[in-house]
Write an enzyme that holds these catalytic residues in place. Structure first.
Site, PDB file in Angstrom:
ATOM      1  CB  SER A   9       0.115 -19.694  39.740  1.00 53.01           C
ATOM      2  OG  SER A   9      -0.640 -19.366  40.088  1.00 53.01           O
ATOM      3  CB  SER A  20      -0.752 -16.150  38.164  1.00 48.80           C
ATOM      4  OG  SER A  20       0.584 -16.704  38.420  1.00 48.80           O
ATOM      5  CE  LYS A  50       3.830 -15.826  38.063  1.00 46.99           C
ATOM      6  NZ  LYS A  50       3.233 -16.984  38.854  1.00 46.99           N
TER       7      LYS A  50
END
Lengths: 98, 489
Positions: free
Chosen positions: B178, B154, B79
């Site tokens: 997330s 996210s 990420k």
């Protein structure tokens, strides 16, 4: 009465050092008003006997011996600024000469 | 079957038996990314040259026949809020579009040391604020199961990349769901570890008391394997916890006797889609027929978790993001008249709309007059939630719940309605407030062919049991895989 009107949001934007133009302010205010109203539901809860929990762990300072562990990587840090001079970050004048 | 569809463990076996070389494997993945990423938009940076070099080094290790990690030569991606030295780390924000971290996150150092090959960095909601991965300067992530739908957020890029076979595994971060929510939407396994178990050093902060890094994988065994690598004390993270090392993979398939699973009524409320509920209940009934005891309970404070979470996380975010002033790193406006104007212009132009909304909300909750009735009140609600979880764990081994009230929603559907978007986190945020571990495991697909995840919540540092039960669910439900022809969509 609204929880967050344009005036309140404008004040928050100023405190958070963000410029928001008038048209955008209205959008933010209407969206945040709805969000804050929802958040305010917790205001009516009886929490007199509760302790506030800032952290899930018992956070305490972590100390270590004062010894150098890394290398000097000043250049690595400096390369992320857009304006530098002689190995320093460069800012606009903080004190103005009269 | 394409080599990219294989799990880490299957891939590691092929690398060890010399059926494929590490460089060949990496090139295979790079080709796959070039082919599929334009439709999915999971990657924001692909580091092809660095990846090939890392694969060459991994191959030397593999050839040396030394005692090497399972991850040696296995392609991964992170990420884009996890710092990678000299590989740009953007947080999907204009603010950090050109940021080259001067050091790497501890988790990345650990993966590198194991010989894993970094393919690139993954798309996300800007600064990890969002539940759909639409708030990104690089554009939205598309769900690989149906590209008209969101991948969740996210860590949407991290979930979509694993689901679309664009990496063997990824890491995400979870502040309010997330990792788990996108894992559920994309049909992959996602684990949010106990707060303090995985180092946060080098994770760009959103809400420091809630953030945790965790694995996103194709199956449960891979998830356990990654936990073996990334968990552990880090002296560089002041909230890192010293706990005895656990082998999460060892005994993963063992039978658990007298397993007591509880279903809190608040997680099975009217917000829960009927189709999702049926699929979750089927998975739970399977566990029951395997000998687990299912009970119901009530955790009344859960209904206050969303407001408390958004107050606390936004307050912490408004403080954490105060560091972005345009001077030492990050976006800098070129036309400012003075120093105050420089801060303001840089922040106004560098942050996107959702980030500004959270900063404003946090500033409001922390400002004089509202602090006691909002921020402090939310902290007290946090105490109540934590206590209710603790009490439940005195009687039960694990809590089972849906990961999300629905399957993935359509792109754009909730983008202009922040409250509606926030309410999607209704079943995930309480876990972060209480610092507990929780896993999302795929357990079926809805009538439209979109994946459904079940969430298991454990006691602090109870990851091993969670993985164990997740494995049982996976053995019954099977691994969800996207077929290229999409014949079952």
């Amino acid at each position: 009465m609204s929880a967050a009107d344009v005036k309140t949001i404008s004040k928050m934007a100023d405190m958070a050092a963000i410029y928001i133009d008038e048209k955008e302010l209205e959008i933010y205010a209407s969206q945040l008003d709805e969000v804050i109203r929802y958040m305010e539901e917790i205001k009516s809860l009886d929490t007199d006997d509760e302790e506030p929990m800032e952290h899930i762990l018992a956070v305490k300072n972590v100390f270590r011996e004062d010894v150098v562990t890394g290398e000097n990587i000043r250049d690595e840090f400096i390369k992320n600024t857009s304006i530098d001079e002689d190995g320093y970050f460069k800012v606009l004048a903080v004190v103005e000469l009269i | 079957m394409s080599i990219c569809k294989k799990t880490i463990i299957e891939t590691a076996e092929l690398l060890r038996s010399r059926e494929i070389g590490a460089v060949e494997l990496t090139k295979e993945y790079i080709n796959q990314i070039k082919k599929k990423n334009p439709d999915i938009n999971a990657y924001v940076t692909v580091c092809e040259n660095e990846a090939i070099k890392a694969a060459e080094t991994a191959q030397k290790l593999l050839d040396s026949n030394e005692d090497i990690s399972y991850l040696c030569g296995v392609p991964t991606a992170l990420k884009d809020n996890i710092c990678t030295n000299n590989i740009r780390t953007t947080c999907a924000s204009k603010m950090l579009e050109n940021f080259l971290p001067p050091y790497s996150a501890t988790v990345y150092n650990k993966l590198q040391k194991s010989g894993a090959v970094l393919l690139g960095k993954l798309n996300m909601d800007e600064f990890a604020m969002g539940s759909s991965s639409e708030h990104s300067i690089f554009g939205a992530v598309h769900n690989p199961w149906n590209t008209a739908y969101v991948a969740g957020g996210s860590s949407g890029g991290s979930a979509a990349a694993v689901a679309a076979d664009l990496c063997a595994f990824s890491l995400g971060s979870d502040t309010g769901g997330s990792i788990r929510q996108p894992a559920s939407f994309c049909g992959v396994v996602g684990l949010k570890p106990t707060y303090g178990l995985v180092s946060r050093l080098g994770l760009i902060a959103f809400a420091s008391s809630l953030d945790q890094i965790g694995p996103m994988t194709k199956d449960v065994a891979d998830c356990a394997l990654i936990m073996n690598v990334i968990a552990g004390y880090d002296p560089m993270d002041s909230t890192s916890v010293k706990v005895q090392a656990v082998d999460y993979l060892d005994g993963l398939e063992r039978e658990v006797d007298d397993l007591k699973i509880v279903l809190p009524r608040e997680f099975f409320d009217s917000a829960l889609d009927e189709d999702v509920k049926d699929i979750i209940m089927r998975a739970l009934k399977d566990l029951e027929s395997g000998g687990a005891i299912l009970s119901e309970c009530s955790l009344p404070s859960i209904k206050n978790a969303v407001p408390a979470y958004y107050i606390i996380s936004s307050s912490e975010a408004s403080s954490n993001l105060a560091r972005f002033d345009g001077i030492r790193y990050g976006y800098r406006d070129e036309n400012a008249k003075n120093i105050s104007d420089l801060y303001r212009r840089s922040r106004s132009e560098g942050f996107g709309r959702e980030v500004k909304r959270r900063i404003l909300l946090g500033t409001y909750a922390l400002s004089s007059g509202y602090q006691d009735e909002l921020y402090k009140k939310a902290l007290k609600v946090r105490s109540m939630i934590s206590r209710e979880f603790n009490n439940a764990f005195k009687k039960y081994d694990v809590i089972a719940a849906p990961t999300c009230p629905t399957v993935a929603f359509k792109l754009g559907e909730k983008l202009d309605d922040p409250l509606k978007m926030y309410l999607n986190d209704i079943y995930t945020v309480a876990v972060n407030l209480a610092g507990l571990p929780a896993i999302s495991v795929p357990c079926g697909k809805d009538k439209n062919g979109l994946p459904v995840g079940i969430q298991l919540i454990g006691k602090p540092f109870g990851e091993k049991l969670l993985l164990n039960i997740a494995k049982m669910i996976e053995m019954k439900a099977g691994r969800l895989q996207i077929h290229e022809e999409k014949e079952d969509l």
